[in-house]
Design a protein around this motif. Sequence first.
Motif, short mmCIF file in Angstrom:
data_model
loop_
_atom_site.label_atom_id
_atom_site.label_comp_id
_atom_site.label_asym_id
_atom_site.label_seq_id
_atom_site.Cartn_x
_atom_site.Cartn_y
_atom_site.Cartn_z
N LEU A 119 0.81 -1.22 0.00
CA LEU A 119 0.00 0.00 0.00
C LEU A 119 0.85 1.26 0.00
O LEU A 119 0.31 2.36 0.05
N VAL A 120 2.17 1.10 -0.01
CA VAL A 120 3.04 2.28 0.12
C VAL A 120 3.54 2.75 -1.25
O VAL A 120 4.20 2.00 -1.96
N LEU A 121 3.21 3.99 -1.59
CA LEU A 121 3.73 4.56 -2.84
C LEU A 121 4.96 5.42 -2.57
O LEU A 121 5.85 5.54 -3.41
N GLY A 122 4.99 6.08 -1.41
CA GLY A 122 6.12 6.96 -1.11
C GLY A 122 6.41 7.00 0.37
O GLY A 122 5.57 6.67 1.20
N LEU A 123 7.63 7.41 0.70
CA LEU A 123 8.03 7.50 2.11
C LEU A 123 8.90 8.72 2.35
O LEU A 123 9.63 9.16 1.45
N GLU A 124 8.83 9.22 3.56
CA GLU A 124 9.79 10.22 4.04
C GLU A 124 10.50 9.56 5.21
O GLU A 124 9.85 9.04 6.12
N VAL A 125 11.82 9.56 5.15
CA VAL A 125 12.59 8.82 6.16
C VAL A 125 13.75 9.69 6.66
O VAL A 125 14.46 10.31 5.86
N VAL A 126 13.94 9.72 7.97
CA VAL A 126 15.15 10.33 8.52
C VAL A 126 16.20 9.22 8.64
O VAL A 126 15.96 8.19 9.28
N LEU A 127 17.33 9.42 7.99
CA LEU A 127 18.38 8.41 7.94
C LEU A 127 19.23 8.46 9.21
O LEU A 127 19.20 9.46 9.95
N PRO A 128 19.99 7.41 9.49
CA PRO A 128 20.74 7.36 10.75
C PRO A 128 21.73 8.51 10.97
O PRO A 128 22.12 8.77 12.10
N ASP A 129 22.12 9.20 9.88
CA ASP A 129 23.02 10.35 10.09
C ASP A 129 22.24 11.67 10.19
O ASP A 129 22.83 12.74 10.26
N GLY A 130 20.93 11.60 10.17
CA GLY A 130 20.13 12.81 10.33
C GLY A 130 19.67 13.44 9.01
O GLY A 130 18.89 14.38 9.00
N GLN A 131 20.15 12.89 7.89
CA GLN A 131 19.64 13.39 6.59
C GLN A 131 18.17 13.01 6.43
O GLN A 131 17.77 11.92 6.87
N VAL A 132 17.43 13.86 5.71
CA VAL A 132 16.03 13.50 5.43
C VAL A 132 15.94 13.04 3.97
O VAL A 132 16.37 13.75 3.07
N TRP A 133 15.41 11.85 3.78
CA TRP A 133 15.14 11.40 2.40
C TRP A 133 13.66 11.65 2.12
O TRP A 133 12.80 11.06 2.74
N ASN A 134 13.41 12.56 1.20
CA ASN A 134 12.02 12.84 0.84
C ASN A 134 11.64 12.02 -0.39
O ASN A 134 11.88 12.43 -1.51
N GLY A 135 11.05 10.90 -0.13
CA GLY A 135 10.60 10.03 -1.23
C GLY A 135 9.09 9.97 -1.25
O GLY A 135 8.51 8.92 -1.54
N LEU A 136 8.45 11.11 -0.93
CA LEU A 136 6.98 11.13 -0.83
C LEU A 136 6.32 11.24 -2.20
O LEU A 136 5.55 12.17 -2.45
N ARG A 137 6.65 10.33 -3.08
CA ARG A 137 6.03 10.36 -4.41
C ARG A 137 4.73 9.58 -4.38
O ARG A 137 4.55 8.72 -3.54
N ARG A 138 3.84 9.93 -5.32
CA ARG A 138 2.56 9.19 -5.33
C ARG A 138 2.28 8.59 -6.69
O ARG A 138 1.19 8.67 -7.23
N LEU A 139 3.33 8.00 -7.23
CA LEU A 139 3.24 7.44 -8.58
C LEU A 139 3.03 5.93 -8.51
O LEU A 139 3.60 5.26 -7.65
N HIS A 140 2.24 5.43 -9.44
CA HIS A 140 2.04 3.98 -9.51
C HIS A 140 3.14 3.33 -10.35
O HIS A 140 3.35 2.14 -10.29
N LYS A 141 3.78 4.15 -11.18
CA LYS A 141 4.91 3.63 -11.96
C LYS A 141 6.09 4.57 -11.76
O LYS A 141 5.95 5.78 -11.97
N ASP A 142 7.22 4.03 -11.37
CA ASP A 142 8.39 4.87 -11.10
C ASP A 142 9.63 3.99 -11.03
O ASP A 142 10.11 3.67 -9.94
N ASN A 143 10.12 3.56 -12.17
CA ASN A 143 11.29 2.68 -12.19
C ASN A 143 12.55 3.51 -12.29
O ASN A 143 13.06 3.79 -13.37
N THR A 144 13.07 3.93 -11.15
CA THR A 144 14.25 4.80 -11.15
C THR A 144 15.29 4.26 -10.17
O THR A 144 15.64 4.89 -9.19
N GLY A 145 15.75 3.06 -10.48
CA GLY A 145 16.79 2.47 -9.63
C GLY A 145 16.22 1.64 -8.51
O GLY A 145 15.07 1.18 -8.57
#
Length: 473
Positions: free
Chosen positions: A167-193
């Motif tokens: 059910l997850v299309l996107g996520l926002e995650v704080v990484l262990p070094d404190g960086q924020v990864w903004n992956g809050l995309r809402r795409l059903h298709k997104d083949n980018t690695g």
Amino acid sequence: MAANYPALIDRLRQRLGPTGILSDPADTEPYCEDWRRLYRGRTAAVLRPAATAEVAEVVRLCAKAGAPLVPMGGNTSMVGGAAVSEDGAQFVLSLQRMNRVREIDPLDMTMAIEAGVTLKAAQFAAEDADCLLPLSISSEGSAQIGGVLATNAGGNNTVRYGNARDLVLGLEVVLPDGQVWNGLRRLHKDNTGYCLRQLFVGSEGTLGIITAAVLKLFPRPREVEVALCAVASPEAALALFQACREHDPAAIQAFEYMSGAGMALVERFIPDAKPPVAAPATDYVLLELATPRRGAGLRPALEQLLATAMERGIVNDAVIAESGAQRAAIWKLREEHSEAQKRAGASVKNDISVPVSKVPELIRRATDVCERLVPGIRCVPFGHLGDGNIHFNLVQPEGADPAAFMARDHELMDAVNEVVRDLDGSFSAEHGIGRLKPYMMPDWRGGAELDLMRRIKAALDPGGLLNPGKLLP
Ligand code: MLT
Ligand code: ZN
């Protein structure tokens, strides 16, 4: 407490403000025991950031000071997934103040939501937008989105919509070094690695802190029917599942199995809970059918299905709910299973999955093994038959010493797991590994698989500061 903690706590207090940090033991205590009461730890402080930037700051400051963090949602883990250690060296990072639904788009059918929203509140928010968030678990009133995703929760509707992961299309995650990864995309298709979001789903807070997510929504059901069926055996329950599939597989919303033993505990310990069938049965099925189509005729179809199943001897008795209140009363019988077992004494929980076709064999063989090991043990298998996930829970013999019974938990879990292995199943279907089951990992996931997991952990969290002691042995 480590020597540098008082200074660190001062800095954290300055950054988070007085409501953002709890350090009085009377306030931190509820965060130091898990729902099952398997672990009781200590912590110098519970950190309660209210925004992603604050989470990032907390993680940065703690990383600099070498202070371990235990992320916590609703603290409903069945495996001590958010248990703090006994030495007081770990901080609790509670996401409960990050509780906003950021956006719902009924056209895209997506919901952007923060980690601290309870699953129940998220379901209501989706419903207000005339959509369905299909994830449903017994602890949904307390469990929070962050924890639900971090453990890849499954629950009652997996048979139709998949697990949290699906059910997850996107996520926002704080990484262990404190960086924020903004992956809050809402795409059903997104083949980018590499599909990074799926790395964090099910990682149990060991790779990053999930702060927000974009979830997939579905059309809201227009017709829902719930039935409680008394069946003669686990085999009959499986035959009923097959009959439902032959009839209309797309309509199956939930297919839950309960044993007579489990139902008897619910009746005994939960007020106003009584199965609405003529006589107590050895086995039960809770069946929910649903469709987003109006005028689909679900009710007559279900009546027909059950009548045929009765003629074939698969179902002995069945009651179809006549109202929303009756639907809720039937669901209560299922959802209160864990609570009833808790009141009945100590329990050992086996959260296992096997191919659906093997569920009856699993129940018979595991019951046999456990009854031989501990005479008087109460085997209470129940759960998500439609996806092959059975909670093979074991309640202590009546009147036995709870501590002596729990001292045999590994022996009992290992004995059940031998049957599970023989049936090509998994020792952890939906509850995760937490602090309870890392010892099982080398045996079940050893070699290249565990090695790869360890390399991922070392690459992302080289200091080992996020949720130490969980998931990996
Ligand atoms: C449930 O489905 O109710 C929980 O996952 C069960 C448990 O107590 O093992
Ligand atoms: Zn479950």
